[in-house]
Design a protein around this motif. Sequence first.
Motif, PDB file in Angstrom:
ATOM      1  N   LEU A 165      35.736  49.057  17.418  1.00  0.00           N
ATOM      2  CA  LEU A 165      36.061  47.632  17.421  1.00  0.00           C
ATOM      3  C   LEU A 165      36.157  47.098  18.848  1.00  0.00           C
ATOM      4  N   ARG A 166      36.753  47.893  19.729  1.00  0.00           N
ATOM      5  CA  ARG A 166      36.890  47.473  21.122  1.00  0.00           C
ATOM      6  C   ARG A 166      35.522  47.359  21.790  1.00  0.00           C
ATOM      7  N   LYS A 167      34.657  48.322  21.582  1.00  0.00           N
ATOM      8  CA  LYS A 167      33.337  48.310  22.215  1.00  0.00           C
ATOM      9  C   LYS A 167      32.480  47.161  21.696  1.00  0.00           C
ATOM     10  N   ASP A 168      32.644  46.825  20.428  1.00  0.00           N
ATOM     11  CA  ASP A 168      31.866  45.727  19.846  1.00  0.00           C
ATOM     12  C   ASP A 168      32.544  44.381  20.026  1.00  0.00           C
ATOM     13  N   ARG A 169      33.615  44.352  20.836  1.00  0.00           N
ATOM     14  CA  ARG A 169      34.334  43.117  21.156  1.00  0.00           C
ATOM     15  C   ARG A 169      34.862  42.412  19.897  1.00  0.00           C
ATOM     16  N   GLN A 170      35.363  43.203  18.968  1.00  0.00           N
ATOM     17  CA  GLN A 170      35.960  42.655  17.762  1.00  0.00           C
ATOM     18  C   GLN A 170      37.482  42.752  17.854  1.00  0.00           C
ATOM     19  N   ASN A 171      38.139  41.996  16.992  1.00  0.00           N
ATOM     20  CA  ASN A 171      39.598  41.976  16.993  1.00  0.00           C
ATOM     21  C   ASN A 171      40.136  43.289  16.445  1.00  0.00           C
ATOM     22  N   LEU A 172      40.860  44.031  17.265  1.00  0.00           N
ATOM     23  CA  LEU A 172      41.393  45.317  16.823  1.00  0.00           C
ATOM     24  C   LEU A 172      42.897  45.289  16.595  1.00  0.00           C
ATOM     25  N   ILE A 173      43.493  44.099  16.653  1.00  0.00           N
ATOM     26  CA  ILE A 173      44.946  43.993  16.512  1.00  0.00           C
ATOM     27  C   ILE A 173      45.401  44.478  15.137  1.00  0.00           C
ATOM     28  N   ALA A 174      44.705  44.040  14.087  1.00  0.00           N
ATOM     29  CA  ALA A 174      45.111  44.406  12.726  1.00  0.00           C
ATOM     30  C   ALA A 174      45.074  45.917  12.539  1.00  0.00           C
ATOM     31  N   MET A 175      43.991  46.560  12.986  1.00  0.00           N
ATOM     32  CA  MET A 175      43.886  48.013  12.844  1.00  0.00           C
ATOM     33  C   MET A 175      44.944  48.723  13.678  1.00  0.00           C
ATOM     34  N   ALA A 176      45.204  48.236  14.888  1.00  0.00           N
ATOM     35  CA  ALA A 176      46.220  48.849  15.742  1.00  0.00           C
ATOM     36  C   ALA A 176      47.608  48.739  15.100  1.00  0.00           C
ATOM     37  N   VAL A 177      47.887  47.603  14.491  1.00  0.00           N
ATOM     38  CA  VAL A 177      49.185  47.412  13.827  1.00  0.00           C
ATOM     39  C   VAL A 177      49.337  48.375  12.651  1.00  0.00           C
ATOM     40  N   ILE A 178      48.274  48.519  11.850  1.00  0.00           N
ATOM     41  CA  ILE A 178      48.335  49.417  10.693  1.00  0.00           C
ATOM     42  C   ILE A 178      48.593  50.854  11.137  1.00  0.00           C
ATOM     43  N   LEU A 179      47.839  51.309  12.143  1.00  0.00           N
ATOM     44  CA  LEU A 179      48.039  52.670  12.637  1.00  0.00           C
ATOM     45  C   LEU A 179      49.427  52.827  13.258  1.00  0.00           C
ATOM     46  N   GLY A 180      49.871  51.796  13.972  1.00  0.00           N
ATOM     47  CA  GLY A 180      51.188  51.860  14.595  1.00  0.00           C
ATOM     48  C   GLY A 180      52.305  51.968  13.563  1.00  0.00           C
ATOM     49  N   ILE A 181      52.202  51.204  12.501  1.00  0.00           N
ATOM     50  CA  ILE A 181      53.223  51.251  11.444  1.00  0.00           C
ATOM     51  C   ILE A 181      53.284  52.643  10.820  1.00  0.00           C
ATOM     52  N   ASN A 182      52.109  53.214  10.565  1.00  0.00           N
ATOM     53  CA  ASN A 182      52.085  54.547   9.958  1.00  0.00           C
ATOM     54  C   ASN A 182      52.627  55.606  10.903  1.00  0.00           C
ATOM     55  N   LEU A 183      52.355  55.459  12.199  1.00  0.00           N
ATOM     56  CA  LEU A 183      52.924  56.399  13.158  1.00  0.00           C
ATOM     57  C   LEU A 183      54.443  56.286  13.216  1.00  0.00           C
ATOM     58  N   VAL A 184      54.937  55.061  13.292  1.00  0.00           N
ATOM     59  CA  VAL A 184      56.383  54.841  13.352  1.00  0.00           C
ATOM     60  C   VAL A 184      57.058  55.358  12.090  1.00  0.00           C
ATOM     61  N   TYR A 185      56.406  55.154  10.943  1.00  0.00           N
ATOM     62  CA  TYR A 185      56.971  55.656   9.681  1.00  0.00           C
ATOM     63  C   TYR A 185      57.154  57.170   9.736  1.00  0.00           C
ATOM     64  N   GLY A 186      56.172  57.872  10.299  1.00  0.00           N
ATOM     65  CA  GLY A 186      56.290  59.321  10.401  1.00  0.00           C
ATOM     66  C   GLY A 186      57.374  59.757  11.357  1.00  0.00           C
ATOM     67  N   PHE A 187      57.595  58.966  12.415  1.00  0.00           N
ATOM     68  CA  PHE A 187      58.621  59.300  13.398  1.00  0.00           C
ATOM     69  C   PHE A 187      60.030  59.041  12.885  1.00  0.00           C
ATOM     70  N   THR A 188      60.181  58.062  11.996  1.00  0.00           N
ATOM     71  CA  THR A 188      61.525  57.594  11.630  1.00  0.00           C
ATOM     72  C   THR A 188      61.881  57.936  10.189  1.00  0.00           C
ATOM     73  N   ILE A 189      61.525  57.052   9.257  1.00  0.00           N
ATOM     74  CA  ILE A 189      62.017  57.200   7.882  1.00  0.00           C
ATOM     75  C   ILE A 189      61.115  58.060   7.015  1.00  0.00           C
ATOM     76  N   GLY A 190      59.991  58.498   7.527  1.00  0.00           N
ATOM     77  CA  GLY A 190      59.063  59.279   6.713  1.00  0.00           C
ATOM     78  C   GLY A 190      59.536  60.706   6.535  1.00  0.00           C
ATOM     79  N   SER A 191      60.326  60.942   5.509  1.00  0.00           N
ATOM     80  CA  SER A 191      60.836  62.284   5.254  1.00  0.00           C
ATOM     81  C   SER A 191      59.695  63.220   4.863  1.00  0.00           C
ATOM     82  N   GLY A 192      59.613  64.341   5.567  1.00  0.00           N
ATOM     83  CA  GLY A 192      58.587  65.310   5.249  1.00  0.00           C
ATOM     84  C   GLY A 192      57.210  64.967   5.784  1.00  0.00           C
ATOM     85  N   VAL A 193      57.069  63.893   6.542  1.00  0.00           N
ATOM     86  CA  VAL A 193      55.773  63.493   7.096  1.00  0.00           C
ATOM     87  C   VAL A 193      55.562  64.180   8.445  1.00  0.00           C
ATOM     88  N   SER A 194      54.405  64.786   8.604  1.00  0.00           N
ATOM     89  CA  SER A 194      54.100  65.491   9.846  1.00  0.00           C
ATOM     90  C   SER A 194      53.528  64.505  10.859  1.00  0.00           C
TER      91      SER A 194
END
Length: 292
Positions: A202-231
């Motif tokens: 998305l970055r190389k094609d000059r497209q908006n990557l905010i939505a994808m970055a937010v989705i990945l960020g939320i999933n990462l934070v979930y694993g760090f915090t409230i995601g019980s049993g998530v690696s």
Amino acid sequence: MNQPYGGHVPAHDAPPVCPRHPDRVSYISCQRCGRPACVECQRPAPVGVQCVDCVRQGQERIPTVRSSNGVAIRQRPLLVTYSIIGLCVVMFGLQLVVPGLTELLLDYTPYLYLEPWRLLSGGFLHDDSSILSLHLAMNMLSLWFLGRALEPVVGHWRFAAIFLVGVLGGTVGVALLGNPLTPTLGASGGIFAIGGALLVELRKDRQNLIAMAVILGINLVYGFTIGSGVSWEAHVGGLVTGILLGFIFASGRKLKAREAYHAVLTLVLAAALSGVSVWVSYALLTGARAIG
């Protein structure tokens, strides 16, 4: 009207037939070339219909649009995406009916990282504590969503490489950031790798990557915090691996041997990750690394 004997009888006009199927009469003509077209050879057009030959010629004249890695962007069947989903579903079914299969494939010992197939097996296994696995369903839904966006852009073999090397990166992430003897299972390492590669695309094609970055960020934070049993270690390892592969596949666009260039760099990255896994096994076997 009677014709005198010996006169010339005009021949009746032959009915129009489809050039591709001479045994089929058609009174509908192509709006582009004017030739008759049977029902099988007709294609809808803005006005009337066109024959399949004219449609093909028109598509050949359309300029090829390529992604940042030089791959022609076109409608491709999601062969790899559906194959991975199918394999995960089949393996889940085997986990339910074959006693001890999950434990066998995830028997983490100091020798684990010396057995290459074990580095990938966990990426095709999911929580089998119940017949209806939310773990499997969420991962497969994420894989389908991301696969629809990335596989047509990078092509089949690159997409397969991103997933498989991403699973390997996730396993190495667990070895380096967590307890290397703690079994982990799930396709999320490969899925995060696909997400990381998609961010780069998305970055190389000059497209908006905010939505994808937010989705990945939320999933990462979930694993760090409230995601019980998530690696979260596997998530981080897969994401970093996917970003690296994204940059690899976005490079070398002007090279004639682009396919070979990408393949070699992918193998180098996979070999490097495998080398790290061998080092982890050596450290475990020699007692040089403390196990938490």
